[in-house]
Motif scaffolding. Structure first.
Motif, short mmCIF file in Angstrom:
data_model
loop_
_atom_site.label_atom_id
_atom_site.label_comp_id
_atom_site.label_asym_id
_atom_site.label_seq_id
_atom_site.Cartn_x
_atom_site.Cartn_y
_atom_site.Cartn_z
N ALA A 142 45.57 126.03 -16.26
CA ALA A 142 45.04 124.81 -16.98
C ALA A 142 44.64 125.04 -18.47
CB ALA A 142 43.46 124.67 -16.02
N LYS A 143 45.25 126.20 -18.86
CA LYS A 143 45.17 126.30 -20.24
C LYS A 143 43.77 126.63 -20.61
CE LYS A 143 49.48 126.05 -20.12
NZ LYS A 143 50.29 127.36 -19.74
N ALA A 144 42.96 127.21 -19.86
CA ALA A 144 41.39 127.66 -20.27
C ALA A 144 41.63 128.93 -21.25
CB ALA A 144 40.60 127.94 -19.06
N GLU A 256 55.29 121.41 -11.48
CA GLU A 256 55.75 120.33 -12.34
C GLU A 256 54.76 120.02 -13.47
OE1 GLU A 256 59.07 119.82 -13.23
OE2 GLU A 256 59.55 121.29 -11.40
N GLU A 257 53.69 119.83 -12.76
CA GLU A 257 52.29 119.21 -13.48
C GLU A 257 51.33 120.27 -13.81
OE1 GLU A 257 50.62 115.77 -12.02
OE2 GLU A 257 52.74 114.61 -11.78
N VAL A 258 50.96 120.45 -15.13
CA VAL A 258 49.94 121.58 -15.17
C VAL A 258 48.50 120.73 -15.33
CG1 VAL A 258 49.25 122.93 -17.12
CG2 VAL A 258 51.70 122.73 -16.69
N PRO A 259 47.58 121.52 -14.54
CA PRO A 259 46.42 120.65 -14.57
C PRO A 259 45.58 120.63 -15.96
CG PRO A 259 46.34 122.86 -13.38
CD PRO A 259 47.79 122.64 -13.72
N GLN A 260 44.88 119.46 -16.17
CA GLN A 260 44.21 119.62 -17.37
C GLN A 260 42.82 120.49 -17.45
OE1 GLN A 260 45.89 118.13 -19.93
NE2 GLN A 260 47.41 117.98 -18.67
N VAL A 261 42.42 120.80 -18.48
CA VAL A 261 41.31 121.67 -18.70
C VAL A 261 40.02 120.77 -18.24
CG1 VAL A 261 39.71 122.76 -20.30
CG2 VAL A 261 42.23 123.24 -20.56
#
Length: 266
Positions: A142-144, A256-261
């Motif tokens: 999630a790019k945390a 395919e989809e990256v969860p959002q922060v």
């Protein structure tokens, strides 16, 4: 998932070794039961059924692997997972790696990790290890930030990530317990600068290197921009066609989809 498989294979050649400078890939490098456990989880997430049945089925497909399985798991799998055996080993944690990609928020990830562990690793530390592994990878994907990952996992699981890597490396001893493995693997990631460095730090702890590096590699793959292509290619070549097909299907369905922060919180 390939990052975790890489960690598993690289670590397999360096069990119990606090080696500082080493070749990542050697003739002794091979995937282990950890990879079978992760693929079993991915299979369940794709096709459903029961976790115990999936783990038992994959054990039946790959009964004679290099390094073998621990005896408790083997006996459990032969009964088709009839009854959990209160395990607190770290193999219940590593098999939760794919769960991080299959759900939309941290609450769902942790609930599913508990389900995956409880069919065999129903000891509180077994469940905690699976939840923490899946949560760390979800947050990384999630790019945390590392700071956020550290703070959230400390708050939820009571971990201590304030110790330096050097201090941990000096004091760490071999263990197959989830309580001793998962926190150390996450700390190795938190102190790393890229994917390769994360794997090296996990291996150099001198413990159950294949499992430490599998967990660390799973987190690092989700967090860092890329895994070296040469390592990806090598790991891919170690897998058979059926294993490769399952990973392709899992990636197509879930990666395919990256969860959002802002979707991290429960």
């Amino acid at each position: 998932m390939l990052g975790a498989i890489l960690g598993d294979a690289i670590g397999s050649a360096y069990q119990r070794s606090k080696i500082q400078d080493f070749e990542l890939v050697t003739l002794d490098s091979h995937w282990t039961e950890n990879t079978i456990f992760m693929l079993s989880t991915a299979d369940y997430l794709l096709y459903g059924g029961e976790y115990a049945e999936s783990y038992s089925r994959w054990y039946g497909w790959y009964p004679q692997i290099e390094g073998g399985y621990n005896n408790s798991f083997s006996e459990w799998a032969k009964t088709n997972g009839a009854k959990p055996y209160y395990s607190c080993r770290n193999d219940g944690a590593v098999r939760a790696v794919p769960i991080a990609y299959a759900f939309d928020n941290l609450k769902e990830v942790m609930e599913e990790a508990e389900r995956s562990a409880s069919v065999s690793h129903n000891h509180p530390e077994g469940v905690k290890g699976a939840q923490a592994t899946a949560a760390a990878i979800f947050l990384a994907n999630a790019k945390a930030s590392k700071e956020t990952i550290s703070e959230l996992l400390t708050s939820i699981f009571g971990y201590n990530f304030k110790v330096s890597y050097e201090t941990l490396q000096q004091s760490y001893r071999y263990s197959t317990l989830a309580a001793d493995t998962v926190e150390a693997a996450i700390l190795a990631f938190l102190h790393s600068k890229d994917f390769e460095d994360a794997i090296r730090k996990a291996v150099s702890l001198g413990g159950d290197a294949k499992t430490l590096a599998a967990i660390t590699g799973g987190i690092a793959e989700a967090f860092y921009p890329k895994v070296p292509k040469s390592l990806q290619n090598w790991a891919w070549e170690q897998l058979d066609e059926g294993q490769q097909d399952l990973i392709r299907e899992f990636q197509a369905e879930f990666v395919e989809e990256v969860p959002q922060v802002n979707r991290v919180a429960a």
